[in-house]
Design a protein around this motif. Structure first.
Motif, PDB file in Angstrom:
ATOM      1  N   LEU A  60       0.855  -1.182   0.000  1.00 52.68           N
ATOM      2  CA  LEU A  60       0.000   0.000   0.000  1.00 52.68           C
ATOM      3  C   LEU A  60       0.891   1.232   0.000  1.00 52.68           C
ATOM      4  CD1 LEU A  60      -1.953  -2.258   0.968  1.00 52.68           C
ATOM      5  CD2 LEU A  60      -3.006  -0.568   2.481  1.00 52.68           C
ATOM      6  N   TRP A  61       0.667   2.121  -0.953  1.00 51.63           N
ATOM      7  CA  TRP A  61       1.453   3.352  -1.055  1.00 51.63           C
ATOM      8  C   TRP A  61       0.685   4.480  -0.378  1.00 51.63           C
ATOM      9  CZ3 TRP A  61       4.728   4.295  -6.019  1.00 51.63           C
ATOM     10  CH2 TRP A  61       5.403   3.120  -6.371  1.00 51.63           C
ATOM     11  N   LEU A  62       1.294   5.096   0.627  1.00 52.74           N
ATOM     12  CA  LEU A  62       0.702   6.221   1.332  1.00 52.74           C
ATOM     13  C   LEU A  62       1.683   7.387   1.320  1.00 52.74           C
ATOM     14  CD1 LEU A  62      -0.643   4.258   4.452  1.00 52.74           C
ATOM     15  CD2 LEU A  62      -1.972   4.966   2.442  1.00 52.74           C
ATOM     16  N   THR A  63       1.218   8.555   1.686  1.00 53.23           N
ATOM     17  CA  THR A  63       2.100   9.712   1.782  1.00 53.23           C
ATOM     18  C   THR A  63       2.106  10.234   3.213  1.00 53.23           C
ATOM     19  OG1 THR A  63       0.344  11.297   1.210  1.00 53.23           O
ATOM     20  CG2 THR A  63       1.633  10.369  -0.605  1.00 53.23           C
ATOM     21  N   GLY A  64       3.218  10.850   3.594  1.00 53.15           N
ATOM     22  CA  GLY A  64       3.360  11.386   4.936  1.00 53.15           C
ATOM     23  C   GLY A  64       3.580  12.882   4.941  1.00 53.15           C
ATOM     24  N   PRO A  65       3.374  13.520   6.082  1.00 54.52           N
ATOM     25  CA  PRO A  65       3.590  14.975   6.184  1.00 54.52           C
ATOM     26  C   PRO A  65       5.076  15.297   6.206  1.00 54.52           C
ATOM     27  CG  PRO A  65       2.978  14.074   8.323  1.00 54.52           C
ATOM     28  CD  PRO A  65       2.855  12.947   7.339  1.00 54.52           C
ATOM     29  N   PRO A  66       5.450  16.532   5.876  1.00 59.73           N
ATOM     30  CA  PRO A  66       6.873  16.884   5.788  1.00 59.73           C
ATOM     31  C   PRO A  66       7.595  16.913   7.120  1.00 59.73           C
ATOM     32  CG  PRO A  66       5.486  18.820   5.446  1.00 59.73           C
ATOM     33  CD  PRO A  66       4.571  17.642   5.446  1.00 59.73           C
ATOM     34  N   ASP A  67       6.868  17.024   8.232  1.00 60.87           N
ATOM     35  CA  ASP A  67       7.523  17.160   9.532  1.00 60.87           C
ATOM     36  C   ASP A  67       7.605  15.852  10.311  1.00 60.87           C
ATOM     37  OD1 ASP A  67       4.789  17.061   9.793  1.00 60.87           O
ATOM     38  OD2 ASP A  67       4.712  18.416  11.519  1.00 60.87           O
ATOM     39  N   VAL A  68       7.279  14.737   9.668  1.00 59.47           N
ATOM     40  CA  VAL A  68       7.297  13.438  10.344  1.00 59.47           C
ATOM     41  C   VAL A  68       8.207  12.487   9.580  1.00 59.47           C
ATOM     42  CG1 VAL A  68       5.937  11.440  11.072  1.00 59.47           C
ATOM     43  CG2 VAL A  68       4.980  13.739  11.293  1.00 59.47           C
ATOM     44  N   VAL A  69       9.143  11.859  10.288  1.00 65.37           N
ATOM     45  CA  VAL A  69      10.034  10.863   9.689  1.00 65.37           C
ATOM     46  C   VAL A  69       9.564   9.477  10.126  1.00 65.37           C
ATOM     47  CG1 VAL A  69      12.391   9.985   9.555  1.00 65.37           C
ATOM     48  CG2 VAL A  69      11.980  12.458   9.681  1.00 65.37           C
ATOM     49  N   VAL A  70       9.164   8.678   9.162  1.00 63.76           N
ATOM     50  CA  VAL A  70       8.720   7.310   9.440  1.00 63.76           C
ATOM     51  C   VAL A  70       9.879   6.365   9.170  1.00 63.76           C
ATOM     52  CG1 VAL A  70       7.143   5.470   8.752  1.00 63.76           C
ATOM     53  CG2 VAL A  70       6.321   7.834   8.892  1.00 63.76           C
ATOM     54  N   PRO A  71      10.318   5.597  10.163  1.00 67.09           N
ATOM     55  CA  PRO A  71      11.441   4.685   9.948  1.00 67.09           C
ATOM     56  C   PRO A  71      10.995   3.371   9.308  1.00 67.09           C
ATOM     57  CG  PRO A  71      10.712   4.526  12.213  1.00 67.09           C
ATOM     58  CD  PRO A  71       9.857   5.590  11.560  1.00 67.09           C
ATOM     59  N   ASN A  72      11.939   2.630   8.772  1.00 63.46           N
ATOM     60  CA  ASN A  72      11.665   1.274   8.308  1.00 63.46           C
ATOM     61  C   ASN A  72      11.455   0.375   9.514  1.00 63.46           C
ATOM     62  OD1 ASN A  72      12.175   1.582   5.349  1.00 63.46           O
ATOM     63  ND2 ASN A  72      14.196   2.172   6.079  1.00 63.46           N
ATOM     64  N   SER A  73      10.589  -0.601   9.370  1.00 64.74           N
ATOM     65  CA  SER A  73      10.398  -1.563  10.451  1.00 64.74           C
ATOM     66  C   SER A  73       9.879  -2.872   9.875  1.00 64.74           C
ATOM     67  CB  SER A  73       9.415  -1.022  11.508  1.00 64.74           C
ATOM     68  OG  SER A  73       8.122  -0.825  10.957  1.00 64.74           O
ATOM     69  N   ALA A  74      10.106  -3.950  10.593  1.00 64.47           N
ATOM     70  CA  ALA A  74       9.661  -5.281  10.175  1.00 64.47           C
ATOM     71  C   ALA A  74       8.891  -5.927  11.319  1.00 64.47           C
ATOM     72  CB  ALA A  74      10.851  -6.145   9.782  1.00 64.47           C
ATOM     73  N   GLY A  75       7.585  -6.084  11.136  1.00 62.49           N
ATOM     74  CA  GLY A  75       6.767  -6.744  12.138  1.00 62.49           C
ATOM     75  C   GLY A  75       6.472  -5.912  13.363  1.00 62.49           C
ATOM     76  N   ARG A  76       6.936  -4.672  13.411  1.00 66.15           N
ATOM     77  CA  ARG A  76       6.691  -3.833  14.592  1.00 66.15           C
ATOM     78  C   ARG A  76       5.224  -3.444  14.705  1.00 66.15           C
ATOM     79  NH1 ARG A  76       6.679   1.768  15.075  1.00 66.15           N
ATOM     80  NH2 ARG A  76       6.930   2.547  17.202  1.00 66.15           N
ATOM     81  N   LEU A  77       4.605  -3.133  13.576  1.00 63.97           N
ATOM     82  CA  LEU A  77       3.200  -2.742  13.585  1.00 63.97           C
ATOM     83  C   LEU A  77       2.315  -3.941  13.905  1.00 63.97           C
ATOM     84  CD1 LEU A  77       1.234  -0.387  13.052  1.00 63.97           C
ATOM     85  CD2 LEU A  77       1.124  -1.154  10.675  1.00 63.97           C
ATOM     86  N   ALA A  78       2.597  -5.066  13.265  1.00 68.28           N
ATOM     87  CA  ALA A  78       1.871  -6.318  13.500  1.00 68.28           C
ATOM     88  C   ALA A  78       2.624  -7.406  12.740  1.00 68.28           C
ATOM     89  CB  ALA A  78       0.427  -6.223  13.023  1.00 68.28           C
ATOM     90  N   PRO A  79       2.500  -8.670  13.149  1.00 68.92           N
ATOM     91  CA  PRO A  79       3.179  -9.754  12.429  1.00 68.92           C
ATOM     92  C   PRO A  79       2.765  -9.779  10.959  1.00 68.92           C
ATOM     93  CG  PRO A  79       2.348 -10.538  14.540  1.00 68.92           C
ATOM     94  CD  PRO A  79       1.789  -9.158  14.349  1.00 68.92           C
TER      95      PRO A  79
END
Length: 291
Positions: free
Chosen positions: A134-153
């Motif tokens: 899923l391709w989403l966009t983020g705001p300019p003042d927020v840095v989203v890091p890479n993660s694996a399984g952190r959100l959910a398995p």
């Protein structure tokens, strides 16, 4: 190079240029989904050079990503074996966030129901292994890091420093293609509630050199033991018990620090503790009058 390989490479470049025209920074990828260009420092003596392209040479993975058509052509000319392209995440103007679902979409849907957000209609890419991006966009003042399984398995996140395999890419396992009905969609803004889950919690504040009130240590441990989905409820329960026992104000900062360590934001924790204080205030006052 075989005719089929030349055609695959030509199509990969064409798809990459199309993405670049929309302002998406791209790099050439090999059939293994890895950056096609090797590091220019790979044969340098000594320890690896911590270079992210400052040397001016190509071969620095996602740091090579560009939306300039001439630069894209130059990168692909250096990697005629490339069969796909990667789209850098977290870069302006779109600041892409990729939600990589290696599991059933129902997992994300359940999370959305629990957290009170709606999964928007957005551009989606189907992977050869049966997953989807899923391709989403983020705001300019927020840095989203890479993660694996952190959100959910089974759910990985592609953020700053990461990349998504672009549609039209061909890998050793097959081709990436737009999901039916989404090809004409632009990447949708990431829902705020989901964005909060994707950003790392603020680092815990340095503990104050104060003693934990008697009875407070067990409440703090109760909060620290919270799992995902329990954090706010456990904090609220502990704060209520603290205020009922007359140590709420003294324990509030320590409970806030404990809640932040479990994944809540400091703002969320303070709001929950304030709610507990309001709920227990009439009961505590009544108890004092009864005595």
């Amino acid at each position: 190079m075989a005719a089929t390989d030349r055609r695959t490479a030509t199509l990969a470049l064409a798809h990459a240029l199309s993405a670049a025209e929309r302002g998406l920074p791209v790099i050439p990828l090999s059939p293994t989904k890895l950056p096609a260009l090797p590091s220019p420092h790979r044969n340098a003596p000594g320890p690896p050079v911590p270079c992210r392209g400052e040397c001016g040479l190509p071969g620095h993975g996602v740091h090579d990503a560009t939306a300039d058509p001439a630069a894209v052509r130059a990168l692909f000319a250096l990697a005629p074996w490339a069969t796909g392209y990667g789209v850098a995440c977290g870069r302006p103007p779109h600041r892409l966030i990729g939600v990589d679902l290696d599991t059933s979409p129902a997992v994300l849907q359940r999370l959305a129901a629990e957290r009170g957000f709606t999964i928007p209609d957005t551009f989606t890419v189907l992977t050869p292994s049966g997953g989807r991006h899923l391709w989403l966009t983020g705001p300019p003042d927020v840095v989203v890091p890479n993660s694996a399984g952190r959100l959910a398995p089974g759910i990985d996140i592609r953020g700053a420093g990461g990349y998504l395999v672009g549609p039209g890419s061909v890998t050793a396992r097959g081709a990436y293609r737009p999901a039916p009905g989404t090809a004409a969609l632009a990447p949708a803004p990431c829902p705020p509630a989901l964005l909060r889950l994707l950003t790392p919690p603020a680092p815990p504040r340095t503990p104050r050199p104060t003693r934990t009130p008697r009875g407070g240590r067990a409440l703090v441990h109760f909060v620290l033991a919270a799992r995902q989905g329990q954090r706010n409820a456990r904090l609220f329960w502990a704060a209520c018990r603290a205020y009922e026992n007359g140590i709420g104000d003294a324990l509030a900062d320590t409970l806030t620090d404990a809640a932040v360590r479990t994944g809540l934001t400091a703002r969320e924790a303070r709001a929950t503790i304030a709610s507990a204080a309001r709920l227990t205030a009439p009961r505590a006052a009544g108890g004092r009058r009864a005595r």
